[in-house]
Design a protein around this motif. Structure first.
Motif, PDB file in Angstrom:
ATOM      1  N   TRP A   1       0.656  -0.941   0.133  1.00 42.95           N
ATOM      2  CA  TRP A   1      -0.031   0.011  -0.194  1.00 42.95           C
ATOM      3  C   TRP A   1       0.797   1.337   0.006  1.00 42.95           C
ATOM      4  O   TRP A   1       0.625   2.267  -0.603  1.00 42.95           O
ATOM      5  N   ILE A   2       1.928   1.228   0.763  1.00 45.34           N
ATOM      6  CA  ILE A   2       2.794   2.342   0.551  1.00 45.34           C
ATOM      7  C   ILE A   2       3.720   2.372  -0.543  1.00 45.34           C
ATOM      8  O   ILE A   2       3.824   3.547  -1.298  1.00 45.34           O
ATOM      9  N   HIS A   3       4.289   1.230  -1.262  1.00 45.91           N
ATOM     10  CA  HIS A   3       5.196   1.459  -2.274  1.00 45.91           C
ATOM     11  C   HIS A   3       4.635   1.016  -3.650  1.00 45.91           C
ATOM     12  O   HIS A   3       5.322   0.976  -4.526  1.00 45.91           O
ATOM     13  N   SER A   4       3.918  -0.130  -3.537  1.00 47.86           N
ATOM     14  CA  SER A   4       3.452  -0.512  -4.886  1.00 47.86           C
ATOM     15  C   SER A   4       2.520   0.421  -5.814  1.00 47.86           C
ATOM     16  O   SER A   4       1.901   1.221  -5.478  1.00 47.86           O
ATOM     17  N   VAL A   5       3.026   0.447  -7.066  1.00 49.93           N
ATOM     18  CA  VAL A   5       2.609   1.345  -8.073  1.00 49.93           C
ATOM     19  C   VAL A   5       1.135   0.981  -8.235  1.00 49.93           C
ATOM     20  O   VAL A   5       0.304   2.109  -8.313  1.00 49.93           O
ATOM     21  N   LYS A   6       0.602  -0.101  -8.162  1.00 52.80           N
ATOM     22  CA  LYS A   6      -0.874  -0.443  -8.333  1.00 52.80           C
ATOM     23  C   LYS A   6      -1.662   0.300  -7.285  1.00 52.80           C
ATOM     24  O   LYS A   6      -2.943   0.384  -7.568  1.00 52.80           O
ATOM     25  N   HIS A   7      -1.082   0.421  -6.299  1.00 52.47           N
ATOM     26  CA  HIS A   7      -1.862   1.023  -5.170  1.00 52.47           C
ATOM     27  C   HIS A   7      -1.819   2.487  -4.900  1.00 52.47           C
ATOM     28  O   HIS A   7      -2.421   3.204  -4.147  1.00 52.47           O
ATOM     29  N   ARG A   8      -1.145   3.247  -5.653  1.00 49.37           N
ATOM     30  CA  ARG A   8      -0.513   4.505  -5.461  1.00 49.37           C
ATOM     31  C   ARG A   8      -1.962   5.539  -5.749  1.00 49.37           C
ATOM     32  O   ARG A   8      -1.954   6.591  -5.442  1.00 49.37           O
ATOM     33  N   ARG A   9      -2.574   4.947  -6.757  1.00 47.97           N
ATOM     34  CA  ARG A   9      -3.932   6.006  -7.116  1.00 47.97           C
ATOM     35  C   ARG A   9      -4.980   5.676  -5.597  1.00 47.97           C
ATOM     36  O   ARG A   9      -5.865   6.357  -5.634  1.00 47.97           O
ATOM     37  N   LYS A  10      -4.854   5.030  -4.918  1.00 41.93           N
ATOM     38  CA  LYS A  10      -5.522   4.471  -3.899  1.00 41.93           C
ATOM     39  C   LYS A  10      -4.754   4.608  -2.363  1.00 41.93           C
ATOM     40  O   LYS A  10      -4.742   3.652  -1.624  1.00 41.93           O
ATOM     41  N   THR A  11      -3.943   5.732  -2.335  1.00 43.33           N
ATOM     42  CA  THR A  11      -3.027   5.531  -1.388  1.00 43.33           C
ATOM     43  C   THR A  11      -3.641   5.636  -0.083  1.00 43.33           C
ATOM     44  O   THR A  11      -4.760   6.388   0.077  1.00 43.33           O
TER      45      THR A  11
END
Length: 263
Positions: free
Chosen positions: A68-78
């Motif tokens: 959640w902090i580092h993965s690109v796939k989650h950065r739009r849902k930080t």
């Protein structure tokens, strides 16, 4: 992952058959099989048959904190700041339970954002107890092991605040660590180091207070690091400013901790 007849999901970890992993499964069974707490991953069962070693846990639908902090796939849902603070206080509570519980002192020895799992409400659960152990009855060794957990938690706090993968940073050098922490605690550098997703959200004071807690946990002199009970109380005080509810005691199960849905 496995699915029960009623539709519920379970997480299944397979342990490779070797002496090292045999010790890992025993450690997890001893720890999670005897300790029950809302911030420790629930162990539902295990299977030992021939060369098969399986551990069965409750499935955590939001994965691990690292992603959640580092993965690109989650950065739009930080994770927004109140959720990050909820994670911080929950992990601190779980570690305080391990270190200060009534059935002996347990040390985790593998604290990182990868071992912190998040349920559907983003309640954090400590996992990966393969290295965990009861602290030995030697005051010096016991203190050293406990303070190692405190240090690991400090690194996790830095990740929550900065968004950087602090696990890759060299904290073995006291001079480098002291210099970096000194820079972080200066107001101008702190804002530059803050995760860009937290900038302008109105929580700068609370974030800076948590940073000071993190820096205390990372003190180069282990004896000067706080206990996890002290850390928990410090973070709990910060949660009151951000309207993150924490009305639980360390050994109590019920708690209401509202979180914003991230589906």
């Amino acid at each position: 992952m496995a699915t029960l007849p009623d539709g519920r999901f379970l997480a299944v970890k397979r342990i490779v058959d070797s002496q090292q992993f045999e010790e890992q499964i025993v450690s997890e069974l001893k720890t999670l099989g005897t300790l029950k707490h809302k911030n420790l991953l629930s162990l539902f069962g295990f299977c030992v048959e021939s060369n098969i070693r399986l551990l069965v846990y409750k499935y955590m639908s939001n994965g691990n904190l690292f992603d959640w902090i580092h993965s690109v796939k989650h950065r739009r849902k930080t994770l927004q700041w109140p959720l990050r603070l909820k994670v911080a206080v929950g992990v601190a509570r779980g570690l305080a339970r391990l270190h200060h519980g009534g059935r002996g002192q347990v040390v985790h020895l593998n604290i990182s954002s990868k071992c912190i799992l998040l349920d559907k409400n983003f309640e954090p659960k400590l996992s990966n107890f393969g290295k965990a152990m009861l602290a030995v009855h030697d005051e010096f060794c016991e203190m050293a092991l406990v303070k190692e957990d405190v240090h690991g938690f400090g690194v996790v706090l830095l990740e929550l605040i900065t968004g950087m993968d602090c696990s890759r940073m060299n904290f073995s050098s006291n001079s480098i660590l002291n210099e970096w922490i000194g820079n972080l605690l200066s107001t101008s550098y702190f804002k530059d180091a803050m995760d860009r997703f937290l900038i302008g959200q109105g929580f700068d004071d609370e974030i800076f207070q948590l940073l000071k807690v993190a820096c205390n946990c990372l003190d180069c002199i282990p004896d000067q690091r706080p206990t996890m009970l002290q850390v928990y109380e410090d973070i709990k005080a910060i949660t009151k400013r951000c309207e993150v509810v924490d009305d639980s005691e360390i050994q109590m199960q019920p708690e209401i901790c509202p979180a914003t849905s991230q589906d």
